[in-house]
Each structure stands twice: as C-alpha cells, then as structure tokens.
Write a protein that holds these residues in place. Structure first.
Motif, PDB file in Angstrom:
ATOM      1  N   ASP A 143       0.851  -1.180   0.000  1.00  0.00           N
ATOM      2  CA  ASP A 143       0.000   0.000   0.000  1.00  0.00           C
ATOM      3  C   ASP A 143       0.888   1.231   0.000  1.00  0.00           C
ATOM      4  N   LYS A 144       0.302   2.392  -0.229  1.00  0.00           N
ATOM      5  CA  LYS A 144       1.071   3.634  -0.212  1.00  0.00           C
ATOM      6  C   LYS A 144       1.198   4.159   1.215  1.00  0.00           C
ATOM      7  N   ARG A 145       2.387   4.627   1.522  1.00  0.00           N
ATOM      8  CA  ARG A 145       2.650   5.214   2.831  1.00  0.00           C
ATOM      9  C   ARG A 145       3.439   6.506   2.655  1.00  0.00           C
ATOM     10  N   SER A 146       3.420   7.341   3.658  1.00  0.00           N
ATOM     11  CA  SER A 146       4.109   8.631   3.586  1.00  0.00           C
ATOM     12  C   SER A 146       5.586   8.471   3.926  1.00  0.00           C
ATOM     13  N   PRO A 147       6.504   8.876   3.036  1.00  0.00           N
ATOM     14  CA  PRO A 147       7.940   8.806   3.367  1.00  0.00           C
ATOM     15  C   PRO A 147       8.298   9.648   4.580  1.00  0.00           C
ATOM     16  N   TRP A 148       7.615  10.774   4.736  1.00  0.00           N
ATOM     17  CA  TRP A 148       7.965  11.656   5.862  1.00  0.00           C
ATOM     18  C   TRP A 148       7.459  11.117   7.192  1.00  0.00           C
ATOM     19  N   ALA A 149       6.392  10.326   7.172  1.00  0.00           N
ATOM     20  CA  ALA A 149       5.985   9.646   8.405  1.00  0.00           C
ATOM     21  C   ALA A 149       7.038   8.624   8.811  1.00  0.00           C
ATOM     22  N   ALA A 150       7.617   7.918   7.827  1.00  0.00           N
ATOM     23  CA  ALA A 150       8.689   6.962   8.121  1.00  0.00           C
ATOM     24  C   ALA A 150       9.901   7.683   8.713  1.00  0.00           C
ATOM     25  N   VAL A 151      10.212   8.863   8.180  1.00  0.00           N
ATOM     26  CA  VAL A 151      11.330   9.649   8.723  1.00  0.00           C
ATOM     27  C   VAL A 151      11.043  10.066  10.161  1.00  0.00           C
ATOM     28  N   ALA A 152       9.828  10.547  10.412  1.00  0.00           N
ATOM     29  CA  ALA A 152       9.482  11.025  11.758  1.00  0.00           C
ATOM     30  C   ALA A 152       9.594   9.903  12.786  1.00  0.00           C
ATOM     31  N   SER A 154      11.441   7.236  12.544  1.00  0.00           N
ATOM     32  CA  SER A 154      12.858   6.857  12.678  1.00  0.00           C
ATOM     33  C   SER A 154      13.612   7.843  13.557  1.00  0.00           C
ATOM     34  N   VAL A 155      13.202   9.108  13.536  1.00  0.00           N
ATOM     35  CA  VAL A 155      13.827  10.104  14.415  1.00  0.00           C
ATOM     36  C   VAL A 155      13.483   9.821  15.872  1.00  0.00           C
ATOM     37  N   ILE A 156      12.234   9.449  16.123  1.00  0.00           N
ATOM     38  CA  ILE A 156      11.822   9.138  17.496  1.00  0.00           C
ATOM     39  C   ILE A 156      12.596   7.934  18.032  1.00  0.00           C
ATOM     40  N   ALA A 157      12.704   6.891  17.216  1.00  0.00           N
ATOM     41  CA  ALA A 157      13.479   5.706  17.607  1.00  0.00           C
ATOM     42  C   ALA A 157      13.853   4.954  16.337  1.00  0.00           C
ATOM     43  N   PRO A 158      15.146   4.772  16.055  1.00  0.00           N
ATOM     44  CA  PRO A 158      15.556   4.022  14.859  1.00  0.00           C
ATOM     45  C   PRO A 158      14.911   2.639  14.837  1.00  0.00           C
ATOM     46  N   GLY A 159      14.317   2.307  13.693  1.00  0.00           N
ATOM     47  CA  GLY A 159      13.632   1.034  13.542  1.00  0.00           C
ATOM     48  C   GLY A 159      12.127   1.170  13.432  1.00  0.00           C
ATOM     49  N   LEU A 160      11.563   2.221  14.058  1.00  0.00           N
ATOM     50  CA  LEU A 160      10.113   2.395  13.995  1.00  0.00           C
ATOM     51  C   LEU A 160       9.666   2.739  12.576  1.00  0.00           C
ATOM     52  N   GLY A 161      10.485   3.483  11.837  1.00  0.00           N
ATOM     53  CA  GLY A 161      10.146   3.788  10.448  1.00  0.00           C
ATOM     54  C   GLY A 161      10.083   2.541   9.595  1.00  0.00           C
ATOM     55  N   GLU A 209      32.464   5.731  23.901  1.00  0.00           N
ATOM     56  CA  GLU A 209      32.685   4.598  23.021  1.00  0.00           C
ATOM     57  C   GLU A 209      31.371   4.099  22.436  1.00  0.00           C
ATOM     58  N   TRP A 210      30.323   4.034  23.257  1.00  0.00           N
ATOM     59  CA  TRP A 210      29.025   3.565  22.785  1.00  0.00           C
ATOM     60  C   TRP A 210      28.237   4.686  22.112  1.00  0.00           C
ATOM     61  N   LEU A 211      28.399   5.910  22.601  1.00  0.00           N
ATOM     62  CA  LEU A 211      27.648   7.022  22.017  1.00  0.00           C
ATOM     63  C   LEU A 211      28.017   7.253  20.558  1.00  0.00           C
ATOM     64  N   MET A 212      29.259   6.941  20.200  1.00  0.00           N
ATOM     65  CA  MET A 212      29.700   7.182  18.825  1.00  0.00           C
ATOM     66  C   MET A 212      29.078   6.217  17.818  1.00  0.00           C
ATOM     67  N   PHE A 213      28.391   5.185  18.291  1.00  0.00           N
ATOM     68  CA  PHE A 213      27.648   4.323  17.373  1.00  0.00           C
ATOM     69  C   PHE A 213      26.349   4.980  16.898  1.00  0.00           C
ATOM     70  N   LEU A 214      25.805   5.891  17.703  1.00  0.00           N
ATOM     71  CA  LEU A 214      24.469   6.418  17.425  1.00  0.00           C
ATOM     72  C   LEU A 214      24.357   7.235  16.139  1.00  0.00           C
ATOM     73  N   PRO A 215      25.330   8.086  15.764  1.00  0.00           N
ATOM     74  CA  PRO A 215      25.160   8.820  14.499  1.00  0.00           C
ATOM     75  C   PRO A 215      24.925   7.916  13.303  1.00  0.00           C
ATOM     76  N   SER A 216      25.673   6.813  13.214  1.00  0.00           N
ATOM     77  CA  SER A 216      25.482   5.893  12.097  1.00  0.00           C
ATOM     78  C   SER A 216      24.118   5.205  12.169  1.00  0.00           C
ATOM     79  N   ILE A 217      23.701   4.819  13.377  1.00  0.00           N
ATOM     80  CA  ILE A 217      22.408   4.163  13.549  1.00  0.00           C
ATOM     81  C   ILE A 217      21.275   5.087  13.113  1.00  0.00           C
ATOM     82  N   ALA A 221      19.000   4.658   9.695  1.00  0.00           N
ATOM     83  CA  ALA A 221      17.580   4.376   9.912  1.00  0.00           C
ATOM     84  C   ALA A 221      16.709   5.386   9.181  1.00  0.00           C
ATOM     85  N   ILE A 222      17.072   6.661   9.245  1.00  0.00           N
ATOM     86  CA  ILE A 222      16.282   7.704   8.585  1.00  0.00           C
ATOM     87  C   ILE A 222      16.357   7.553   7.070  1.00  0.00           C
ATOM     88  N   TYR A 223      17.564   7.399   6.552  1.00  0.00           N
ATOM     89  CA  TYR A 223      17.744   7.289   5.096  1.00  0.00           C
ATOM     90  C   TYR A 223      17.046   6.055   4.540  1.00  0.00           C
TER      91      TYR A 223
END
Length: 413
Positions: A143-152, A154-161, A209-217, A221-223
């Motif tokens: 079905d059709k879904r909104s790309p910007w809803a997926a982005v939103a 993913s911003v709240i929590a990576p994986g939800l998009g 050490e662990w925080l530096m993983f988050l930018p890539s995650i 997830a957003i892209y």
C-alpha cells in the motif's frame, strides 16, 4: 525437465512478499550503499535486503570495535590526543578490523551493481509481486505510505520507520540495538543532565565509546526508511498498473458514441486502493468488467521533484546527501562536544542539523541549476472509462466520486 511450479516461476522475478517483509529489486545508488557500509559495516547489505550477511557484519563490527577500542581511538585522534589514541587501541583486534571493513564496502558496492541489473531485467519483463501476504503471524499488504511519516518515526526511535513500512527484520534489529546502545552509552541520563544545564555532569556520565555508534544508527535508519517507503509506493503503482492492464483492457470494450441509450463515464485517479475498491463496487452494482477500461498513464520523466510524497516519487532522492552529511557532522559534533561547554548531546544535535541543512542546500541548488522545477498538485495516473446505460450514469458517477476520483466527465452515446 522442469516441474510445473518451476515453469510458472519467472526467471527474473521482481521480488517476493511474505508476512514479515517485502524484499525486491529496485535501482540504488552504489556509492550511497558503499557509504553506509563504510559508516557501519552491515548497513549496506541490510539496506539491499541481504539480512544474514548484514546482521553478521553488524555483529562483527560491534565486537571488534568495542574489543579494539576503535571508537575511542577515533575520538582521541580527532580531538588531537594522539598519544592517548596509540595507548588505548588494541592492535590484536585492530588488525582484524581492516580486512573485513574493506570487504563490507567492496561487496555492498558490487552487489548494488548486480541488483540494479536484475531490477532492470525484471522491469523490462514487467515482473511484479503478489501484493498481499497473510500468515498466522502477520498480514503484509502492499500500500502507499508517507515517506515523511517513516522519517518522523525513525527520528523518534531508529527502527520504527521500518516497522511502519512492514520491513520487520530491519525494524526489529534496529530497535533492539538502539536500546542496547542507548543503555550502555547512558544516552538518556546525558539528555536529562543536558536539559537541566548540567553540562559537566552530562560529559562525565556519558560513555563516548558507545555514544559514537548512534550517528550511524540514526543516519541509516532515517535514510533507509525514507528510500524504502518511496520505492514501496512506486512498486504499488507498478503492480496496480499491470493488474489494470490485464483485467480491465478487454478487447471487447468499444466506444461507439452513437450507440443508443449508452453513456460513457470518464474519470481520472491516482494509483491507490480506492481505485480498485471503486471498480469492484461498480462490478457489484451490475457493470460488466468488459465495460470497464482502465488505462494507466505513463508520466514522462521531464521534471525532478525536490521532495517525494505519498502521491509522487521520481526515484531521485534529495535525502541521500543530507543524511550522509548529517551523520558525518553528528559524529564530529559528539566527539568535539566532550571538549566544549555544551557537551556531546547538544553539539551532536547542532552538527546533525547543520550537516543535514548543508546537504539540502547543496541538493536544492543542484536541482535549481540542472533540473526543471516541479509543478504542484495531483497528477492523473489512471484514466477509467465506464460504458453503461443512461439510467446507470448517476450511480457510476456517485461511486467514482465517493472513492476520490480527481475528475469525472460523461459523454452521451
């Protein structure tokens, strides 16, 4: 000899849908996929649907990086503390790191080129997928879904998009690992202290050490959620177009405008589920399928759209460069934030928005100088022609209008 089931299967399929995910071939930028493998080995393969390889590379990166203190070495190097970087790094693990890291980039680039060729062949043979899959665990419907809803999401929590687009293996994997990384990095405690203005306490409690993983995650997830949503929408349009051509372009359909007591109702639609519901309702009300002609429209690719939506997507994403630059800037913002007053949380967010904005500006001027501007408004994607008796015309128009026809016209026979 081939079995009957083998004969029915297409040699170059477009993809497959099951209750957990939709996996299919579509054109990708090989440099973008190679970048995500460089950002975090495994992401390039996960984006292409190679889950087993991608998950193995992800676990490998997590293990070798933490055991070899690679993130800490990067942090100390880019903050000018070279002696500390040499002391902290574990060479026994670092030497294992390089070969697999380079392989992940090379293999994802190679696979992208191969999958692009398979996508071209599938499209040329008009291959598509079954649009619905039902099992006792899940229901997956194209079905059709909104790309910007997926982005939103993913911003709240990576994986939800990804869960929003029903790409459950990627979504579940990202959500779990985001929780693990947030826990071991003391992310939310750092956010709490930062929000209270206790910047030194935030820098003291956060594990870099662990925080530096988050930018890539976050960047991936957003892209990936955005691109997948756009491609799912395009796949929906292709599948519905093939269905309409097969079933509602009968050779018996004739437009004889001098036919007595005949009426021709013409309506324009976008690709959507509403279109199929409208057709099925007309059939229920007595309109013969041979009296319905659906013509999917081909839109010439003359204009490039700055932003994809649930209705329109041209396959040229403006979102790739902003997410790449946002990820890079955020990583440096986190590292340098440990040395600056506001700490890694605020500087990481500032750098994220700065990198994303720079990417958007660059893409905007690229399209401004090298592409035409997009025209706004909805576009006719399907023309529906219904042949009926004069007394049925009002009913047909009411049904079409009730299912979001963009325009309706009638012609007497």
């Amino acid at each position: 000899m081939f079995t009957e089931s083998q004969k029915e299967q297409p040699r170059r399929p477009k993809g497959i849908m099951n209750s957990l995910a939709t996996n299919f071939f579509h054109l990708r930028n090989p440099w973008a996929i190679a970048w995500w493998s460089a950002s975090y080995p495994g992401f390039g393969h996960i984006s292409m649907g190679n889950y087993v390889t991608g998950f193995l590379l992800f676990f490998w990166e997590m293990t070798v990086n933490t055991q070899g203190n690679v993130n800490l070495a990067i942090l100390y190097t880019f903050t000018g503390r070279f002696d500390m970087a040499k002391e902290i790094v574990n060479n026994r693990w670092l030497l294992l790191y390089l070969s697999v890291y380079i392989y992940a980039i090379w293999d994802s680039y190679r696979l992208t080129l191969q999958f692009n060729q398979l996508a071209i062949l599938a499209d040329r043979h008009e291959q598509t997928i079954q649009p619905v899959s039902i099992s006792f665990m899940e229901i997956n419907a194209l079905d059709k879904r909104s790309p910007w809803a997926a982005v939103a999401w993913s911003v709240i929590a990576p994986g939800l998009g990804h869960l929003y687009t029903h790409r459950i293996p990627t979504g579940f994997f990202l959500v779990i690992w985001w929780m693990v990384i947030a826990y071991y990095s003391f992310l939310f405690q750092g956010v709490q202290y930062t929000a209270l203005g206790l910047f030194e306490e935030a820098k003291a409690i956060i594990n870099p050490e662990w925080l530096m993983f988050l930018p890539s995650i976050y960047g991936f997830a957003i892209y990936d959620a955005y691109v997948n949503t756009v491609e799912f929408n395009r796949l929906f349009e292709k599948e519905q177009a093939f269905f309409l051509k097969r079933k509602y372009q009968s050779p018996k359909f004739e437009m004889q405008f001098k036919k007595e007591n005949a009426m021709y109702i013409t309506a324009s639609f976008e690709h959507s589920i509403n279109l199929e519901i409208a057709i099925s309702e007309l059939e229920q009300k007595g309109i013969n399928p041979e009296n319905i002609c659906a013509i999917p429209m081909h839109i010439p690719k003359k204009e490039t759209r700055m932003f994809d939506t649930i209705h329109r997507a041209d396959g040229m994403s403006i979102f790739d460069l902003p997410t790449v630059l946002g990820t890079i800037f955020m990583l440096f913002g986190v590292m340098w934030g440990f040395m600056w007053t506001w700490g890694p949380i605020i500087w990481g967010l500032i750098a994220l928005f700065a990198g994303g904005a720079l990417g958007f500006v660059f893409k905007y001027f690229y399209y401004w100088f090298y592409q035409k501007k997009n025209t706004s408004g909805k576009v006719t994607e399907v023309v529906l022609i219904v042949s009926c008796h004069e007394e049925e015309a009002e009913m047909v128009e009411r049904v079409l209008a009730g299912h979001h026809a963009l325009s309706i016209g009638r012609k007497n026979g």
